[in-house]
Design a protein around this motif. Sequence first.
Motif, PDB file in Angstrom:
ATOM      1  N   ILE A 171      21.774 -89.865  53.394  1.00 35.11           N
ATOM      2  CA  ILE A 171      21.982 -88.455  53.719  1.00 35.11           C
ATOM      3  C   ILE A 171      20.683 -87.899  54.274  1.00 35.11           C
ATOM      4  CG2 ILE A 171      21.387 -87.635  51.389  1.00 35.11           C
ATOM      5  CD1 ILE A 171      23.499 -85.410  51.787  1.00 35.11           C
ATOM      6  N   GLY A 172      20.787 -87.054  55.311  1.00 28.06           N
ATOM      7  CA  GLY A 172      19.615 -86.471  55.960  1.00 28.06           C
ATOM      8  C   GLY A 172      19.437 -85.006  55.617  1.00 28.06           C
ATOM      9  N   ARG A 194      12.441 -86.710  58.878  1.00 26.50           N
ATOM     10  CA  ARG A 194      13.100 -88.007  58.776  1.00 26.50           C
ATOM     11  C   ARG A 194      13.583 -88.241  57.347  1.00 26.50           C
ATOM     12  NH1 ARG A 194      11.929 -86.734  63.159  1.00 26.50           N
ATOM     13  NH2 ARG A 194      11.312 -88.026  64.943  1.00 26.50           N
ATOM     14  N   ILE A 195      14.130 -87.199  56.745  1.00 22.49           N
ATOM     15  CA  ILE A 195      14.694 -87.333  55.404  1.00 22.49           C
ATOM     16  C   ILE A 195      15.844 -88.332  55.456  1.00 22.49           C
ATOM     17  CG2 ILE A 195      15.962 -86.125  53.586  1.00 22.49           C
ATOM     18  CD1 ILE A 195      14.382 -83.616  54.291  1.00 22.49           C
ATOM     19  N   LYS A 196      15.807 -89.303  54.568  1.00 25.74           N
ATOM     20  CA  LYS A 196      16.804 -90.367  54.568  1.00 25.74           C
ATOM     21  C   LYS A 196      16.913 -90.884  53.137  1.00 25.74           C
ATOM     22  CE  LYS A 196      17.911 -94.635  57.117  1.00 25.74           C
ATOM     23  NZ  LYS A 196      17.388 -95.624  58.092  1.00 25.74           N
ATOM     24  N   VAL A 197      17.927 -90.420  52.407  1.00 26.87           N
ATOM     25  CA  VAL A 197      18.012 -90.689  50.975  1.00 26.87           C
ATOM     26  C   VAL A 197      19.286 -91.460  50.647  1.00 26.87           C
ATOM     27  CG1 VAL A 197      17.821 -89.677  48.671  1.00 26.87           C
ATOM     28  CG2 VAL A 197      16.906 -88.434  50.650  1.00 26.87           C
ATOM     29  N   GLU A 198      19.129 -92.555  49.914  1.00 28.06           N
ATOM     30  CA  GLU A 198      20.281 -93.314  49.438  1.00 28.06           C
ATOM     31  C   GLU A 198      20.922 -92.592  48.242  1.00 28.06           C
ATOM     32  OE1 GLU A 198      19.122 -97.253  48.452  1.00 28.06           O
ATOM     33  OE2 GLU A 198      18.862 -97.887  50.542  1.00 28.06           O
ATOM     34  N   ARG A 199      22.172 -92.939  47.974  1.00 27.61           N
ATOM     35  CA  ARG A 199      22.906 -92.267  46.896  1.00 27.61           C
ATOM     36  C   ARG A 199      22.203 -92.410  45.548  1.00 27.61           C
ATOM     37  NH1 ARG A 199      29.298 -92.399  45.074  1.00 27.61           N
ATOM     38  NH2 ARG A 199      28.936 -91.350  43.067  1.00 27.61           N
ATOM     39  N   PHE A 251      19.635 -89.907  45.506  1.00 27.19           N
ATOM     40  CA  PHE A 251      20.069 -88.547  45.815  1.00 27.19           C
ATOM     41  C   PHE A 251      20.866 -87.915  44.679  1.00 27.19           C
ATOM     42  CE2 PHE A 251      23.119 -85.497  47.613  1.00 27.19           C
ATOM     43  CZ  PHE A 251      22.231 -84.606  48.194  1.00 27.19           C
ATOM     44  N   GLU A 252      21.707 -88.693  44.024  1.00 30.00           N
ATOM     45  CA  GLU A 252      22.583 -88.120  43.002  1.00 30.00           C
ATOM     46  C   GLU A 252      21.818 -87.416  41.880  1.00 30.00           C
ATOM     47  OE1 GLU A 252      26.515 -89.442  40.376  1.00 30.00           O
ATOM     48  OE2 GLU A 252      25.902 -90.603  42.134  1.00 30.00           O
ATOM     49  N   PRO A 253      20.698 -87.990  41.373  1.00 29.61           N
ATOM     50  CA  PRO A 253      19.934 -87.242  40.362  1.00 29.61           C
ATOM     51  C   PRO A 253      19.359 -85.928  40.889  1.00 29.61           C
ATOM     52  CG  PRO A 253      19.331 -89.570  40.358  1.00 29.61           C
ATOM     53  CD  PRO A 253      20.162 -89.347  41.572  1.00 29.61           C
ATOM     54  N   LEU A 254      18.980 -85.896  42.174  1.00 32.23           N
ATOM     55  CA  LEU A 254      18.487 -84.651  42.770  1.00 32.23           C
ATOM     56  C   LEU A 254      19.581 -83.595  42.796  1.00 32.23           C
ATOM     57  CD1 LEU A 254      16.503 -86.037  45.857  1.00 32.23           C
ATOM     58  CD2 LEU A 254      15.557 -85.305  43.665  1.00 32.23           C
ATOM     59  N   LEU A 255      20.785 -84.007  43.153  1.00 31.28           N
ATOM     60  CA  LEU A 255      21.912 -83.087  43.207  1.00 31.28           C
ATOM     61  C   LEU A 255      22.271 -82.586  41.809  1.00 31.28           C
ATOM     62  CD1 LEU A 255      24.267 -81.638  44.537  1.00 31.28           C
ATOM     63  CD2 LEU A 255      25.504 -83.825  44.614  1.00 31.28           C
ATOM     64  N   LYS A 256      22.265 -83.479  40.856  1.00 29.52           N
ATOM     65  CA  LYS A 256      22.574 -83.088  39.472  1.00 29.52           C
ATOM     66  C   LYS A 256      21.602 -82.015  38.979  1.00 29.52           C
ATOM     67  CE  LYS A 256      22.672 -84.913  34.753  1.00 29.52           C
ATOM     68  NZ  LYS A 256      22.538 -86.122  33.904  1.00 29.52           N
TER      69      LYS A 256
END
Length: 364
Positions: free
Chosen positions: A32-33, A92-97, A100-105
Amino acid sequence: MTDQINSNYLETYASKYASEVCNKFFQGRKFIGGQEIIELTNSTQVNFFILKRLFGLWQEELEKLKSNPFFDYRDITVHEALTQFMNVLSKRIKVERSHFEPLLKQAVQDAVKVATDPVTFYQNEIKQAQDDHVNDYLKENKKYYKWHAPVIAFLIDKTGFGLNKEPYIKAIAANYQAIQDDLESVNLLLATLGDVAPFDLDTYLPKAAETAEVAEENDTQESSFFDQIEGQEEEVKKEAEPKPEVEAPQKEVMTPPSSTKATKILDAELLRRQFETESYVGMKAAVATLSEGLAINQRFMFTRELFDGNSDLLMHALKQIDESGNFLSAIDLINLRFVSELNWDAESDVVKEFLQLVYRRFDD
């Protein structure tokens, strides 16, 4: 309020929310960017809290580079080159799930906290700042505060508080007491999370639930993606505003409570008969969804005039109204959830324009 919260429920809810959003987004995608994060959920606050954390990590990485003792990072050419490099990297933000999921939580948890207890949330923000740089911290992060921002926005650039954090912390509590009647409803803010998973305020705040119910890159010099977040938004607003006063004034700290406005229930049958007889340009053009039929200038006007400056509330309202089924049901929903809750003036031109859009959505 912090002693009344059900932290276990919030933890479970945020995990479920993050999992469902990631299941949908990462289906067929590996990364995700940055721009995709801005548009990820219907809750602007959740999206921007993710970016806030990425901004913090970006700054930490920059400080690590500067701390290397073997090179002169104070040299102007080195400083400029390093800044240029970090600004390019930020785009160039490029994050794998898995990352990323802990950031979203965490962003979901923070959004709930700022919605339900803005005083404690923003006081904790102050505590994270360096002792000599409270104002700098607030100025750098203000673009990420989308909910209850007036509680803290008045402090920015108020250098008279000095370097001590304590005056800032006390001022937040005092300001909240002065303006709390003008802040968005907790229920309306949390409702923007409901498209993914409904949030049970009664479970989270069992003792306070009843009170809450009432109450792209430059051609020459690279700039940071994080700096552009706010700048691009303001540029769009300038293009959208038809009047000379380009930038809508922010709500003042001591504005009289909006509850003083008189509200009037909308008459669905009267409105339908009125709109049926009108034949000006665009009135009869049906729209598939309200958001699709919304002109960019209308978006900012409705957000500012009808939804207390909160774009989350507007988008949530449009989705709810879309699901009403017909014009009469849509007006019933608007009366119940928005006219009285947000103290709309039913006779105003902006309300009429909003209702015309709703009529176009359901006109057969």
